[in-house]
Enzyme design. Structure first.
Site, PDB file in Angstrom:
ATOM      1  CB  SER A 143      -0.883   0.021   1.244  1.00  0.00           C
ATOM      2  OG  SER A 143      -1.475   1.301   1.440  1.00  0.00           O
ATOM      3  CE1 TYR A 156      -3.966  -1.613   4.815  1.00  0.00           C
ATOM      4  CE2 TYR A 156      -3.194   0.592   4.270  1.00  0.00           C
ATOM      5  CZ  TYR A 156      -3.726  -0.635   3.881  1.00  0.00           C
ATOM      6  OH  TYR A 156      -3.985  -0.871   2.550  1.00  0.00           O
ATOM      7  CE  LYS A 160      -1.889  -3.753   2.818  1.00  0.00           C
ATOM      8  NZ  LYS A 160      -2.112  -5.019   2.077  1.00  0.00           N
TER       9      LYS A 160
END
Length: 308
Positions: A143, A156, A160
């Site tokens: 991401s 997150y 990632k």
């Protein structure tokens, strides 16, 4: 014959959204696909969307994260289709909060699905590839947040960034077995981006079945899930046999090759850099690297209604 005829793929988190687009494109290119979701009805609908277009698909309903889930996915592929050639680790969840509001449970849940889920699924697939002499293809999903950081996404971003780090390591470890491992960095309209005002006009155009304005597709490299799916299928094919350990961005009309982290400046000081030496002259003053994504200003006609 299609590019992936005779191949079997697992796509985690493929009941809807980006994962479903990846699975549908793999099937369109001839692969038989294992659909994965935590909801049986969602998974069955995804399978039907492939079968009704002449493809082959089956569902394995299990929450990704544990070794047992990874084993169930690989066993599902072998039981249903007799082999495994491709793994796409797309499954993920969000628990966005700024750091002082983020609980241990918020952090652990995201790390478990994204990071541990990728690790366990890749380990299980690679064990099969190596034991059976399969020159498999593994595509992990990163991401922009993992590459650049983003406010409110500590968990997150960590997951990632970790996935891309693991991808580079696996590319080294699996090269001798003929297995390639690459990360894709998608930038697309999903349920996650639907509520972001900056993308409002792009999402509205998609909902109307219209092409997104060029600003989004070209300037931002922001598009549909289908815009990313072609890269997934390409990296899963024999045509990409010499591509390994790369992080490749896809969105709208844009494809990007992300650099691996490299030192951008070096400085030397006789005897080393003591506190005093740094205090007297920090060598990188004015050269700090940026953090977070930087977007160009939205044209007036594409600004969300609330911002006008």
């Amino acid at each position: 014959m299609s590019a992936l005829s005779g191949k079997v793929a697992i796509v985690t988190g493929s009941g809807r959204g980006l994962g479903l687009a990846y699975a549908q494109e793999l099937a369109r290119q001839g692969a038989s696909v294992i659909i994965n979701d935590v909801n049986q009805e969602v998974a069955d609908t995804a399978v039907a969307s492939i079968v009704e277009h002449g493809g082959q698909a089956a569902a394995v309903v299990v929450p990704v994260g544990t070794t047992e889930a990874a084993q169930a996915l690989v066993k599902g592929a072998l039981h249903t289709f007799g082999r495994l050639d491709i793994l796409v680790t797309n499954a993920g969840i969000l628990r966005d909060k700024s750091i002082l509001k983020m609980t241990d449970e918020d952090f652990d849940a995201v790390i478990n699905v994204h990071l541990k889920g990728t690790f366990t699924c890749v380990r299980e697939a690679y064990a099969y590839f190596k034991e059976n002499g399969v020159a498999g293809r593994i595509v992990t999903i990163g991401s922009p947040t993992g590459q650049r950081g983003n406010f409110g996404q500590t968990n997150y971003a960590a997951a990632k960034a970790g996935i891309v780090g693991m991808t580079r390591t696996w590319a080294l470890e699996m090269k001798k077995a003929g297995v390639t491992v690459n990360a894709v960095i998608p930038v697309a309209a999903t349920e996650m981006t639907r509520t972001v005002p900056f993308f409002q006009k792009a999402v509205e155009a998609q909902d109307r079945g219209e092409a997104m304005p060029d600003f989004f597709r070209k300037d931002l490299g922001f598009g549909t899930a289908e815009d990313v799916a072609g890269l997934i299928a390409f990296l899963a094919s024999d045509a990409a046999a010499d591509i390994n350990g790369q992080a490749i961005g896809a969105g709208g009309d844009r494809l990007q090759l992300w650099s691996h982290p490299e030192a951008v400046e070096s400085a030397f000081h006789d005897g080393g850099w003591s506190f005093e030496a740094l205090q007297n002259g920090y060598p990188f003053a004015g050269k700090s690297q940026s953090v977070g994504e930087k977007f160009p200003e939205l044209p007036e006609e594409l600004r969300p209604e609330v911002a006008k």
